[in-house]
Design a protein around this motif. Sequence first.
Motif, PDB file in Angstrom:
ATOM      1  N   GLY A   1      -3.272  11.332   0.820  1.00 20.21           N
ATOM      2  CA  GLY A   1      -4.123  11.155   1.960  1.00 20.21           C
ATOM      3  C   GLY A   1      -5.358  10.286   2.045  1.00 20.21           C
TER       4      GLY A   1
ATOM      5  N   LEU B   1      -3.562   5.847   0.915  1.00 18.36           N
ATOM      6  CA  LEU B   1      -2.363   5.027   1.554  1.00 18.36           C
ATOM      7  C   LEU B   1      -3.051   3.875   2.180  1.00 18.36           C
ATOM      8  CD1 LEU B   1      -2.695   8.050   4.735  1.00 18.36           C
ATOM      9  CD2 LEU B   1      -0.908   7.064   3.035  1.00 18.36           C
ATOM     10  N   LYS B   2      -4.267   2.973   1.692  1.00 23.69           N
ATOM     11  CA  LYS B   2      -4.249   1.928   1.894  1.00 23.69           C
ATOM     12  C   LYS B   2      -5.014   1.255   0.187  1.00 23.69           C
ATOM     13  CE  LYS B   2      -8.147   2.219   6.306  1.00 23.69           C
ATOM     14  NZ  LYS B   2      -8.973   1.867   6.827  1.00 23.69           N
TER      15      LYS B   2
ATOM     16  N   ARG C   1       7.944   9.163  -0.864  1.00 26.56           N
ATOM     17  CA  ARG C   1       9.045   8.220  -0.660  1.00 26.56           C
ATOM     18  C   ARG C   1      10.608   8.905  -0.193  1.00 26.56           C
ATOM     19  NH1 ARG C   1       9.915   2.422  -2.914  1.00 26.56           N
ATOM     20  NH2 ARG C   1      11.235   4.063  -4.443  1.00 26.56           N
TER      21      ARG C   1
ATOM     22  N   LEU D   1       2.358  14.224   3.896  1.00 26.41           N
ATOM     23  CA  LEU D   1       0.894  14.860   2.962  1.00 26.41           C
ATOM     24  C   LEU D   1       0.783  15.457   2.805  1.00 26.41           C
ATOM     25  CD1 LEU D   1      -1.344  11.523   4.678  1.00 26.41           C
ATOM     26  CD2 LEU D   1      -0.050  11.897   2.643  1.00 26.41           C
TER      27      LEU D   1
ATOM     28  N   ARG E   1       0.917   3.656   2.265  1.00 22.67           N
ATOM     29  CA  ARG E   1       0.751   3.812   3.443  1.00 22.67           C
ATOM     30  C   ARG E   1       2.614   2.905   3.704  1.00 22.67           C
ATOM     31  NH1 ARG E   1      -0.798   5.800   8.445  1.00 22.67           N
ATOM     32  NH2 ARG E   1      -3.007   5.341   7.537  1.00 22.67           N
ATOM     33  N   ASP E   2       2.910   2.076   3.805  1.00 19.43           N
ATOM     34  CA  ASP E   2       3.760   0.913   3.830  1.00 19.43           C
ATOM     35  C   ASP E   2       4.532   1.417   3.171  1.00 19.43           C
ATOM     36  OD1 ASP E   2       2.379  -0.995   5.102  1.00 19.43           O
ATOM     37  OD2 ASP E   2       1.577  -2.714   3.821  1.00 19.43           O
TER      38      ASP E   2
ATOM     39  N   THR F   1       0.923  -1.308   0.199  1.00 18.28           N
ATOM     40  CA  THR F   1      -0.011  -0.452   0.194  1.00 18.28           C
ATOM     41  C   THR F   1       0.898   1.256  -0.563  1.00 18.28           C
ATOM     42  OG1 THR F   1      -0.462  -0.069   2.535  1.00 18.28           O
ATOM     43  CG2 THR F   1      -1.769  -1.464   1.595  1.00 18.28           C
TER      44      THR F   1
ATOM     45  N   LEU G   1       4.477  11.092   8.772  1.00 16.65           N
ATOM     46  CA  LEU G   1       3.688  10.991   7.731  1.00 16.65           C
ATOM     47  C   LEU G   1       2.827  12.620   6.994  1.00 16.65           C
ATOM     48  CD1 LEU G   1       1.882   8.876   5.148  1.00 16.65           C
ATOM     49  CD2 LEU G   1       0.452   8.018   7.052  1.00 16.65           C
ATOM     50  N   ASP G   2       1.927  12.411   8.160  1.00 19.51           N
ATOM     51  CA  ASP G   2       1.915  13.881   8.058  1.00 19.51           C
ATOM     52  C   ASP G   2       2.706  15.324   7.114  1.00 19.51           C
ATOM     53  OD1 ASP G   2      -0.540  12.803   9.290  1.00 19.51           O
ATOM     54  OD2 ASP G   2      -0.201  13.671  10.971  1.00 19.51           O
TER      55      ASP G   2
ATOM     56  N   THR H   1       5.728   4.201   4.626  1.00 23.27           N
ATOM     57  CA  THR H   1       6.528   3.161   6.309  1.00 23.27           C
ATOM     58  C   THR H   1       8.635   2.491   6.142  1.00 23.27           C
ATOM     59  OG1 THR H   1       4.017   3.219   7.329  1.00 23.27           O
ATOM     60  CG2 THR H   1       6.088   2.000   8.692  1.00 23.27           C
TER      61      THR H   1
END
Length: 235
Positions: A124, A127-128, A146, A117, A99-100, A97, A113-114, A103
């Motif tokens: 935002g 993310l999934k 990234r 974004l 998010r991943d 994802t 992360l914020d 991360t």
Amino acid sequence: MTGELLTCEGVDAGYTTGRPVVRAFDLKLLPGEVTALLGPNGAGKTTLLMTLAGLLPRLGGSVALDGRQIRGGRAREAARRGLVLVPDDRSLFTQLTVRDNLTLARRRHGSTLDQVLDFFPALGKRLKVAAGMLSGGEQQMLALGRAMIQDPRVLLIDELSMGLAPVIVEELLPVVRRIAEDTGTAVVLVEQHVRLALEVADRAIVLVHGETVLSGPAAGLAADPGRLERAYLGE
């Protein structure tokens, strides 16, 4: 103190010892400065960025960050020191994802992360979503995000516009300008959309057949397209 963040002196870049693709490249970058690296296909721009990022051994010359030398061919060391490359293929983990992807790239005590974004709010809502399911523009935002979450000192961006519609490029390039201004990150931007690149850059360098044939303030080069054209043609 000169205030220079990145200094390249006489850098030779290529794939075979004694046969450099890029020869005697010089560059001085200040914090928050954007330099557009321009030139026709095959000029050596990608080879040079890969060399600066340590993905290729340096064939000659020196590279220093904050006055401290960086050894050639040491990608992990270069990244740890703050030289971060956004490659032209984006190199995302397409099955993971958004998010991943962010991360995994984040460093301890690095950007949140914020904060990423804030530069790329469109991510935002995604993310999934698996990176492979994003549009081309969203994938480029993720690749840039990234890189940003690694807290780069120098951001090396290779062909941001690859595979993207010009309207998307027009939206993304000003974000690169904002990143430089807001964070003090220096940027080297390889871009085929010359006009758009010059609009956001402070300086520009034109490479042709591995040689620097033209350099100067971006605004000055943008105002003299004939000079740029002659440089591209090697005249």
